[in-house]
Scaffold this active site. Structure first.
Site: not given
Ligand SMILES: *Cc1c(COP(=O)(O)O)cnc(C)c1O
Length: 422
Positions: A312, A273, A238, A342-343, A316
């Site tokens: 990303r 991690e 994190g 196409c977005e 987000y």
């Protein structure tokens, strides 16, 4: 710190000019610097101490060649699926350096992980604990377990990547933890050895990490007083990294020092991690300009990479610095950098300063090593883009671009599609 530098105005990956890779491979592609991966692994391990297990979060960047580089630096793997277990194993990561996270492990995945004799299952619910007990005892093995507890700290990161609050789906509630350790002690095939937590991603300050570790320490002391043999503490991942957006997270040495200080008296083996911190700025996405167009008040640079290749920004609202691979003289003007999908959300960034971009130019998206290639899809039937690994003055394609035939190969026409419906 990375190994993507400009020499004579041209961006290089270690000693390889990016245009040389682009010529050989074609845009778009991802490129990773082995030197950066290695350096991050070394810095992190030195910070947390050689005796800690540093299990790279495979979901951040799962290419087997990358895992192999990290494995050779002594890193293990934090996996979240049977597929990631297979990747870690093919990279030569021994079972004793693998931890298995995730809320939905299946029996088949548990069996494969027991066969691989992994270091630890990070168990996230009572139901999972009971299932693991059945699977392990049926094959006469014992599963080493850490319970993922939810410390109910707000990591202060984006809502969509926060995992340690009490309403997030991860972990078991703090208050329930002692009862679950008691249950674990009674269940066959289970050996509860540790406490595990992971409070979110792209965290920009030390305070939430310290608060979570302190709570974990209290829990360990409580559990030991109840007679549980707890000898491991998994602090998850994190730690954030700079994305060129003005946010400067703590460096890994400060992070490690703070967590070691908080956990020093506990006498546990620490497990970490990290994902983004190891892989994030070890990778670039390289894309070519297909067209430019000017419309009303805005100018667009339309690239051959889209949101399916790097999601990303769309997912987000993340920002990646976008820079030309070869510098050009002249005054920059602002362009909205978009993909061909196409977005409307296929927009990487607005108002990127570019100097006279033209078809054939190549652009680099920085800090794209983590959660880039791994989240790509073939939306719009666009092939997954290649991944290239650089090492000094060498480079190799470590995942090739599928052909159209490759993409269609899994699809079949049932014979009744030829017959008219009754
Ligand atoms: C995603 C994840 C990580 C890695 O997070 P980073 O922010 O990339 O360091 C570690 N542990 C668990 C359980 C995760 O889900």
């Amino acid at each position: 710190m990375d190994h993507f530098e400009r020499r004579g105005g041209v961006l290089h990956a270690e000693d390889v000019p990016i245009p040389r890779i682009a010529e050989a491979v074609g845009t778009p592609f991802y490129v990773y610097a082995s030197a950066t991966l290695r350096r991050h692994a070394q810095v992190f391990r030195a910070g947390v101490g050689e005796d800690a297990l540093v299990a790279f979060s495979v979901k951040a960047l799962s290419n087997v060649a990358v895992l192999k580089v990290l494995a050779s630096e002594g890193l293990g793997a934090d996996i979240v699926s049977g597929g990631e277990l297979a990747r870690a194993r093919s990279a030569g990561i021994p079972g004793e350096r693998i931890v298995f996270s995730g809320v939905g492990k299946t029996r088949a995945e548990m069996t494969a992980a027991l066969e691989a004799r992994i270091y630890q299952f990070n168990v996230e619910s009572e139901a999972e604990l009971r299932t693991l007990s059945e699977v392990a005892s049926a094959r006469g093995s014992v599963a080493p377990v850490a319970l993922r507890v939810n410390p109910d700290v707000d990591a202060g990161t984006l809502d969509k990547i926060s995992t340690g609050r009490k309403d997030d789906k991860f972990g078991v509630p703090w208050e329930r933890a002692p009862a679950l350790y008691d249950l674990a002690r009674r269940l066959p095939g289970i050996e509860a050895r540790g406490v595990d937590l992971h409070i979110g991603s792209q965290i920009a300050s030390l305070a939430p990490f310290e608060a979570a570790a302190r709570r974990a320490g209290d829990l360990i002391e409580h559990l030991r007083a109840e007679g549980h043999d707890i000898d491991r503490l998994d602090l998850g991942g994190g730690l954030g990294i700079p994305y060129g957006d003005g946010v400067t997270p703590p460096d890994p040495a400060a992070y490690a020092a703070a967590l070691r200080r908080v956990t020093d008296a506990l006498d546990v083996r620490l497990v970490f991690e990290p994902g983004r911190m190891i892989a994030g700025n070890a990778g670039l996405m390289i894309a070519g300009v297909i067209y430019t167009k000017a419309q009303e008040a805005r100018s667009f640079a339309i690239l051959d990479a889209g949101m399916n290749d790097l999601i990303r920004p769309a997912l987000y609202g993340a920002r990646h610095a976008i820079v030309p691979v070869a510098e050009r003289d002249g005054d920059p003007s602002p362009f909205d950098v978009v993909g061909p999908v196409c977005e409307t959300t296929d927009l990487f960034a607005r108002d990127v300063p570019l100097t006279a971009p033209a078809p054939g130019d190549i652009l680099a998206f920085k800090t794209a090593g983590a959660y880039g290639a791994v989240q790509a899809s073939q939306y719009n039937t666009r092939p997954l883009i290649p991944e290239v690994l650089v090492d000094g003055d060498r480079f190799a394609v470590v995942r090739r671009r599928p052909s159209t035939e490759d993409m269609l190969a899994l699809e079949e026409l049932p014979d009744w599609t030829d017959r008219p419906a009754d």
